[in-house]
Design a protein around this motif. Structure first.
Motif, PDB file in Angstrom:
ATOM      1  N   LYS A  72      -8.365  -4.954   7.454  1.00 24.72           N
ATOM      2  CA  LYS A  72      -7.350  -3.951   7.818  1.00 24.72           C
ATOM      3  C   LYS A  72      -6.031  -4.256   7.110  1.00 24.72           C
ATOM      4  CE  LYS A  72     -10.294  -2.108  10.538  1.00 24.72           C
ATOM      5  NZ  LYS A  72     -11.278  -1.215  10.059  1.00 24.72           N
ATOM      6  N   ALA A  73      -5.680  -5.523   7.012  1.00 23.68           N
ATOM      7  CA  ALA A  73      -4.456  -5.903   6.307  1.00 23.68           C
ATOM      8  C   ALA A  73      -4.532  -5.475   4.841  1.00 23.68           C
ATOM      9  CB  ALA A  73      -4.226  -7.407   6.419  1.00 23.68           C
ATOM     10  N   ASN A  74      -5.687  -5.665   4.219  1.00 19.36           N
ATOM     11  CA  ASN A  74      -5.861  -5.257   2.824  1.00 19.36           C
ATOM     12  C   ASN A  74      -5.730  -3.747   2.665  1.00 19.36           C
ATOM     13  OD1 ASN A  74      -6.205  -7.895   2.015  1.00 19.36           O
ATOM     14  ND2 ASN A  74      -8.433  -7.778   1.988  1.00 19.36           N
ATOM     15  N   TYR A  75      -6.312  -2.980   3.595  1.00 20.01           N
ATOM     16  CA  TYR A  75      -6.175  -1.520   3.564  1.00 20.01           C
ATOM     17  C   TYR A  75      -4.708  -1.122   3.641  1.00 20.01           C
ATOM     18  CZ  TYR A  75     -11.131  -0.258   4.333  1.00 20.01           C
ATOM     19  OH  TYR A  75     -12.481  -0.060   4.218  1.00 20.01           O
ATOM     20  N   ILE A  76      -3.999  -1.699   4.591  1.00 20.54           N
ATOM     21  CA  ILE A  76      -2.598  -1.341   4.801  1.00 20.54           C
ATOM     22  C   ILE A  76      -1.759  -1.739   3.595  1.00 20.54           C
ATOM     23  CG2 ILE A  76      -0.558  -1.824   6.227  1.00 20.54           C
ATOM     24  CD1 ILE A  76      -2.593  -1.904   8.630  1.00 20.54           C
ATOM     25  N   GLN A  77      -2.028  -2.907   3.051  1.00 23.25           N
ATOM     26  CA  GLN A  77      -1.299  -3.346   1.863  1.00 23.25           C
ATOM     27  C   GLN A  77      -1.559  -2.394   0.694  1.00 23.25           C
ATOM     28  OE1 GLN A  77      -2.253  -7.278   0.406  1.00 23.25           O
ATOM     29  NE2 GLN A  77      -0.187  -7.492  -0.397  1.00 23.25           N
ATOM     30  N   TYR A  78      -2.783  -1.963   0.532  1.00 21.99           N
ATOM     31  CA  TYR A  78      -3.142  -1.021  -0.524  1.00 21.99           C
ATOM     32  C   TYR A  78      -2.359   0.285  -0.363  1.00 21.99           C
ATOM     33  CZ  TYR A  78      -5.949   2.342  -3.147  1.00 21.99           C
ATOM     34  OH  TYR A  78      -6.362   3.352  -3.990  1.00 21.99           O
ATOM     35  N   LEU A  79      -2.304   0.816   0.859  1.00 22.06           N
ATOM     36  CA  LEU A  79      -1.583   2.062   1.108  1.00 22.06           C
ATOM     37  C   LEU A  79      -0.090   1.910   0.828  1.00 22.06           C
ATOM     38  CD1 LEU A  79      -3.291   3.327   4.371  1.00 22.06           C
ATOM     39  CD2 LEU A  79      -3.554   4.233   2.057  1.00 22.06           C
ATOM     40  N   ILE A  80       0.476   0.803   1.274  1.00 18.24           N
ATOM     41  CA  ILE A  80       1.907   0.569   1.037  1.00 18.24           C
ATOM     42  C   ILE A  80       2.190   0.463  -0.456  1.00 18.24           C
ATOM     43  CG2 ILE A  80       3.777  -1.108   1.305  1.00 18.24           C
ATOM     44  CD1 ILE A  80       2.613  -1.674   4.122  1.00 18.24           C
ATOM     45  N   ASN A  81       1.363  -0.294  -1.169  1.00 16.89           N
ATOM     46  CA  ASN A  81       1.585  -0.455  -2.603  1.00 16.89           C
ATOM     47  C   ASN A  81       1.468   0.878  -3.346  1.00 16.89           C
ATOM     48  OD1 ASN A  81       2.040  -3.179  -2.347  1.00 16.89           O
ATOM     49  ND2 ASN A  81      -0.044  -3.758  -2.871  1.00 16.89           N
ATOM     50  N   ASN A  82       0.478   1.693  -2.964  1.00 16.25           N
ATOM     51  CA  ASN A  82       0.347   3.011  -3.588  1.00 16.25           C
ATOM     52  C   ASN A  82       1.576   3.863  -3.330  1.00 16.25           C
ATOM     53  OD1 ASN A  82      -2.073   2.779  -4.885  1.00 16.25           O
ATOM     54  ND2 ASN A  82      -3.282   3.648  -3.246  1.00 16.25           N
ATOM     55  N   TYR A  83       2.081   3.793  -2.108  1.00 16.92           N
ATOM     56  CA  TYR A  83       3.254   4.590  -1.756  1.00 16.92           C
ATOM     57  C   TYR A  83       4.484   4.132  -2.516  1.00 16.92           C
ATOM     58  CZ  TYR A  83       5.873   7.776   1.112  1.00 16.92           C
ATOM     59  OH  TYR A  83       6.638   8.816   1.523  1.00 16.92           O
ATOM     60  N   LEU A  84       4.663   2.834  -2.641  1.00 13.98           N
ATOM     61  CA  LEU A  84       5.825   2.294  -3.333  1.00 13.98           C
ATOM     62  C   LEU A  84       5.783   2.567  -4.836  1.00 13.98           C
ATOM     63  CD1 LEU A  84       6.312  -1.107  -1.530  1.00 13.98           C
ATOM     64  CD2 LEU A  84       7.770   0.914  -1.361  1.00 13.98           C
ATOM     65  N   ASN A  85       4.588   2.699  -5.382  1.00  9.64           N
ATOM     66  CA  ASN A  85       4.447   2.898  -6.825  1.00  9.64           C
ATOM     67  C   ASN A  85       4.496   4.364  -7.245  1.00  9.64           C
ATOM     68  OD1 ASN A  85       4.247   0.156  -7.354  1.00  9.64           O
ATOM     69  ND2 ASN A  85       2.075   0.139  -6.940  1.00  9.64           N
ATOM     70  N   ARG A  86       4.788   5.255  -6.322  1.00 14.70           N
ATOM     71  CA  ARG A  86       4.873   6.683  -6.663  1.00 14.70           C
ATOM     72  C   ARG A  86       6.095   6.971  -7.466  1.00 14.70           C
ATOM     73  NH1 ARG A  86       2.972  10.065  -1.374  1.00 14.70           N
ATOM     74  NH2 ARG A  86       0.851   9.382  -1.452  1.00 14.70           N
TER      75      ARG A  86
END
Length: 86
Positions: A72-86
């Motif tokens: 779950k931590a990896n999923y959340i980190q992935y989502l945050i990173n995608n959002y920050l890289n927009r």
């Protein structure tokens, strides 16, 4: 990321509910149970979240990994990173 968007994301994360987290997880097609969502929200409530603070993000992700699951931590980190890289 523009300051207005940072403020919006921080506000949303600081006010997110477990039900909203479950719904968001469904939109991004990763499974989160209500029990897991409640644990994640409990972790988020410990912080006044600033999404641009990399050290704080890392601390939150590690807390989720320890208290919920690494997956779950990896999923959340992935989502945050995608959002920050927009």
């Amino acid at each position: 990321m523009n300051p207005f968007m940072v403020h919006m994301v921080n506000s949303k994360l600081n006010q997110l509910t477990a039900q909203e987290l479950v719904q968001l997880a469904g939109q991004y097609q990763f499974p989160v149970s209500m029990q897991e969502a409640n644990k994640v929200i409990g972790i988020l409530r410990r912080y006044n979240i600033n999404i641009t603070n990399a050290a704080q993000r890392a601390e939150i992700i590690e807390a989720i990994a320890a208290e919920v699951s690494r997956e779950k931590a990896n999923y959340i980190q992935y989502l945050i990173n995608n959002y920050l890289n927009r």
